[in-house]
Design a protein around this motif. Structure first.
Motif, mmCIF file in Angstrom:
data_model
loop_
_atom_site.group_PDB
_atom_site.id
_atom_site.type_symbol
_atom_site.label_atom_id
_atom_site.label_comp_id
_atom_site.label_asym_id
_atom_site.label_seq_id
_atom_site.Cartn_x
_atom_site.Cartn_y
_atom_site.Cartn_z
ATOM 1 N N ALA A 83 0.841 -1.199 0.000
ATOM 2 C CA ALA A 83 0.000 0.000 0.000
ATOM 3 C C ALA A 83 0.879 1.252 0.000
ATOM 4 O O ALA A 83 1.957 1.277 0.609
ATOM 5 C CB ALA A 83 -0.909 0.002 1.224
ATOM 6 N N ASP A 84 0.406 2.282 -0.694
ATOM 7 C CA ASP A 84 1.147 3.536 -0.787
ATOM 8 C C ASP A 84 0.148 4.658 -1.073
ATOM 9 O O ASP A 84 0.115 5.222 -2.160
ATOM 10 C CB ASP A 84 2.204 3.431 -1.894
ATOM 11 N N GLU A 85 -0.657 4.976 -0.064
ATOM 12 C CA GLU A 85 -1.777 5.917 -0.256
ATOM 13 C C GLU A 85 -1.342 7.290 -0.764
ATOM 14 O O GLU A 85 -1.992 7.878 -1.618
ATOM 15 C CB GLU A 85 -2.532 6.083 1.063
ATOM 16 N N LYS A 86 -0.257 7.798 -0.240
ATOM 17 C CA LYS A 86 0.175 9.148 -0.604
ATOM 18 C C LYS A 86 1.176 9.148 -1.758
ATOM 19 O O LYS A 86 1.400 10.183 -2.384
ATOM 20 C CB LYS A 86 0.782 9.851 0.617
ATOM 21 N N GLY A 87 1.787 8.002 -2.025
ATOM 22 C CA GLY A 87 2.798 7.925 -3.070
ATOM 23 C C GLY A 87 4.180 8.276 -2.546
ATOM 24 O O GLY A 87 4.328 9.042 -1.581
ATOM 25 N N GLY A 88 5.194 7.686 -3.141
ATOM 26 C CA GLY A 88 6.565 8.042 -2.815
ATOM 27 C C GLY A 88 7.210 7.270 -1.687
ATOM 28 O O GLY A 88 8.418 7.390 -1.457
ATOM 29 N N ARG A 89 6.452 6.441 -0.960
ATOM 30 C CA ARG A 89 7.022 5.737 0.192
ATOM 31 C C ARG A 89 8.177 4.819 -0.222
ATOM 32 O O ARG A 89 9.161 4.668 0.524
ATOM 33 C CB ARG A 89 5.934 4.922 0.897
ATOM 34 N N TYR A 90 8.082 4.229 -1.389
ATOM 35 C CA TYR A 90 9.090 3.265 -1.838
ATOM 36 C C TYR A 90 9.870 3.779 -3.061
ATOM 37 O O TYR A 90 10.514 3.001 -3.758
ATOM 38 C CB TYR A 90 8.410 1.937 -2.199
ATOM 39 N N ALA A 91 9.818 5.069 -3.289
ATOM 40 C CA ALA A 91 10.371 5.639 -4.521
ATOM 41 C C ALA A 91 11.898 5.682 -4.539
ATOM 42 O O ALA A 91 12.501 5.732 -5.615
ATOM 43 C CB ALA A 91 9.806 7.039 -4.743
ATOM 44 N N HIS A 92 12.518 5.667 -3.363
ATOM 45 C CA HIS A 92 13.983 5.777 -3.309
ATOM 46 C C HIS A 92 14.548 4.653 -2.436
ATOM 47 O O HIS A 92 14.947 4.877 -1.280
ATOM 48 C CB HIS A 92 14.381 7.148 -2.741
ATOM 49 N N GLN A 125 3.786 8.143 -7.505
ATOM 50 C CA GLN A 125 2.340 8.310 -7.577
ATOM 51 C C GLN A 125 1.630 7.501 -6.480
ATOM 52 O O GLN A 125 2.095 6.427 -6.093
ATOM 53 C CB GLN A 125 1.825 7.865 -8.952
ATOM 54 N N PRO A 126 0.493 7.978 -5.987
ATOM 55 C CA PRO A 126 -0.279 7.185 -5.011
ATOM 56 C C PRO A 126 -0.785 5.886 -5.643
ATOM 57 O O PRO A 126 -1.006 5.821 -6.856
ATOM 58 C CB PRO A 126 -1.452 8.105 -4.661
ATOM 59 N N GLY A 127 -0.975 4.883 -4.817
ATOM 60 C CA GLY A 127 -1.531 3.628 -5.309
ATOM 61 C C GLY A 127 -0.665 2.435 -4.952
ATOM 62 O O GLY A 127 0.472 2.573 -4.494
ATOM 63 N N PHE A 128 -1.200 1.239 -5.155
ATOM 64 C CA PHE A 128 -0.522 0.009 -4.773
ATOM 65 C C PHE A 128 0.708 -0.236 -5.645
ATOM 66 O O PHE A 128 0.674 -0.056 -6.859
ATOM 67 C CB PHE A 128 -1.479 -1.174 -4.894
ATOM 68 N N HIS A 186 8.777 -6.165 -12.992
ATOM 69 C CA HIS A 186 8.237 -5.978 -14.341
ATOM 70 C C HIS A 186 6.996 -5.083 -14.324
ATOM 71 O O HIS A 186 6.604 -4.564 -15.376
ATOM 72 C CB HIS A 186 7.883 -7.333 -14.959
ATOM 73 N N SER A 187 6.379 -4.928 -13.157
ATOM 74 C CA SER A 187 5.204 -4.058 -13.004
ATOM 75 C C SER A 187 5.348 -3.331 -11.682
ATOM 76 O O SER A 187 4.993 -3.875 -10.637
ATOM 77 C CB SER A 187 3.907 -4.870 -13.012
ATOM 78 N N LEU A 188 5.844 -2.127 -11.711
ATOM 79 C CA LEU A 188 6.090 -1.411 -10.462
ATOM 80 C C LEU A 188 4.802 -1.066 -9.731
ATOM 81 O O LEU A 188 4.785 -0.962 -8.511
ATOM 82 C CB LEU A 188 6.881 -0.136 -10.734
ATOM 83 N N THR A 189 3.712 -0.894 -10.471
ATOM 84 C CA THR A 189 2.435 -0.574 -9.842
ATOM 85 C C THR A 189 1.407 -1.655 -10.164
ATOM 86 O O THR A 189 1.497 -2.321 -11.197
ATOM 87 C CB THR A 189 1.881 0.788 -10.311
ATOM 88 N N PRO A 194 6.823 -0.540 5.689
ATOM 89 C CA PRO A 194 5.653 -0.554 4.794
ATOM 90 C C PRO A 194 4.416 0.031 5.458
ATOM 91 O O PRO A 194 4.269 0.020 6.682
ATOM 92 C CB PRO A 194 5.455 -2.053 4.502
ATOM 93 N N GLU A 195 3.527 0.549 4.636
ATOM 94 C CA GLU A 195 2.237 1.053 5.111
ATOM 95 C C GLU A 195 1.338 -0.120 5.492
ATOM 96 O O GLU A 195 1.269 -1.123 4.779
ATOM 97 C CB GLU A 195 1.580 1.886 4.007
#
Length: 357
Positions: free
Chosen positions: A85-94, A115-118, A131-134, A174-175
């Motif tokens: 889960a990543d409601e606000k986006g960016g939690r796992y970006a770096h 971006q927000p979303g799973f 192969h599918s980041l989102t 993780p969220e």
């Protein structure tokens, strides 16, 4: 004598005609699929750095998969997707793993992780190439492939909502999943894959009082009516399962099936990772759909040991997962998993025997 022989041949022929795959309910087939299906290899520079710190743990995740739709085109009919889960986006970006080793390949150049979303990947900060980041990307790939191959046999997908932090301090936390997030997960599956591409618990339960009653009475759809569709199973047996089922008796209104216990209203699909578990065969014969594993942690592949795969086949578990539908390119081994003639879909041997009796 000729009459008896003719009668015998007719009986045998009738049995095999009855067991044509398209005519069977989906609990009477057996398929092979992949584990952590989205996973790309850890970048070599990062893997080497991690291996120096913990060679045993590194060896367990030293594998990779080809793209999801390439797996489906090969004939695999089970996938496994880990969702964060990543409601606000960016939690796992770096991912912190990018700082452990220099000269790594670019990561997320399109900034999808902002971006927000799973999100879809294996382990935070370490095994993050996918192969599918989102999840949306993943579902769009599946839908495009399915609509280009509308007669494909049903695809089973185990989905794990991951929110456990790593035991070592300093890694991204993780969220946590919530009821609201599970509602959003259902909505995402419906919005981006589409209801016509889904087998959901309501379809199976139909007019029966519980989902389990429908399953035990054989109310699974046939392979033919399930063509072009996907069926999702939530891989959890504790808090997240309870949260997902809360307020949805017999999974009414839900999209995913669950790893439910026998003799409960939600019981339809179950995960039994040990293929030698003697209970699997009895559960399959009752009507439940069971997922098991042919290998894990690269152990069977390194030893070229097909014993667990043979046990999985003989157990009758309808879904068998592997990391090695292709031979490893990370170490030398002849180990790979398939049915006869490199196929990944067949009539379940337990039900061939039953039909011929």
């Amino acid at each position: 004598m000729k009459v008896l022989l003719s009668t015998f041949l007719l009986i045998v022929l009738s049995a095999f005609m009855w067991t044509r795959p398209d005519d069977l309910p989906i609990n009477q087939i057996q398929v092979i699929g992949s584990h952590n299906s989205y996973k790309q290899a850890i970048d070599p520079a990062l893997f080497k750095a991690f291996q120096q710190k913990d060679s045993v743990s590194a060896s367990k995740i030293d594998y990779e998969h080809i793209p999801l739709t390439d797996q489906l085109t090969m004939g695999l009919r089970n996938l496994e997707i880990d969702v964060y889960a990543d409601e606000k986006g960016g939690r796992y970006a770096h991912p912190k793993g990018l700082n452990l080793a220099k000269d790594q390949a670019p990561y997320d150049p399109d900034h999808k992780m902002d971006q927000p979303g799973f999100k879809v990947f294996h382990i935070v900060d370490l095994d993050f190439r996918s192969h599918s980041l989102t999840l949306i990307d993943c579902l769009q790939q599946l839908r495009t492939w399915s609509e280009a191959n509308p007669d494909h046999t049903p695809v089973f997908i185990t989905l794990e909502g991951k929110d456990q932090p790593l035991p070592t301090p300093g890694y991204t936390v993780p969220e946590k999943f919530t009821e609201k997030l599970f509602d959003e997960l259902d909505k995402t599956l419906l919005d981006y894959l589409g209801s016509k591409h889904l087998i959901i618990p309501d379809n199976v339960r139909s007019n029966y009082s519980t989902l389990e009653e429908a399953v035990l009475r054989g109310n699974w759809p046939t392979v033919n009516s399930a063509k072009g569709k996907f069926m999702f199973i939530l891989d959890d047996k504790s808090a997240k399962r309870a949260m997902y089922m809360a307020g949805h008796p017999s999974l009414k209104g839900r999209v995913l099936f669950t790893n439910a216990d026998p003799n409960t209203p939600e019981a339809a699909t179950m995960i039994r990772n040990n293929p030698t578990d003697p209970a699997i065969k009895g559960l399959v014969k009752k009507g439940y759909i069971i997922r098991t594993r042919a290998d894990s942690d690269t152990q069977q592949a390194r030893a070229n040991d097909t014993g667990n795969f043979v046990a999985a086949c003989n157990s009758g578990a309808q879904i068998i997962t592997t990391d090695y539908y292709l031979k490893s390119t990370h170490f030398k081994s002849d180990y790979s998993v398939s049915f006869d003639k490199h196929t990944y879909f067949r009539i379940n041997p337990l039900f061939i025997t039953q039909a011929a009796k």
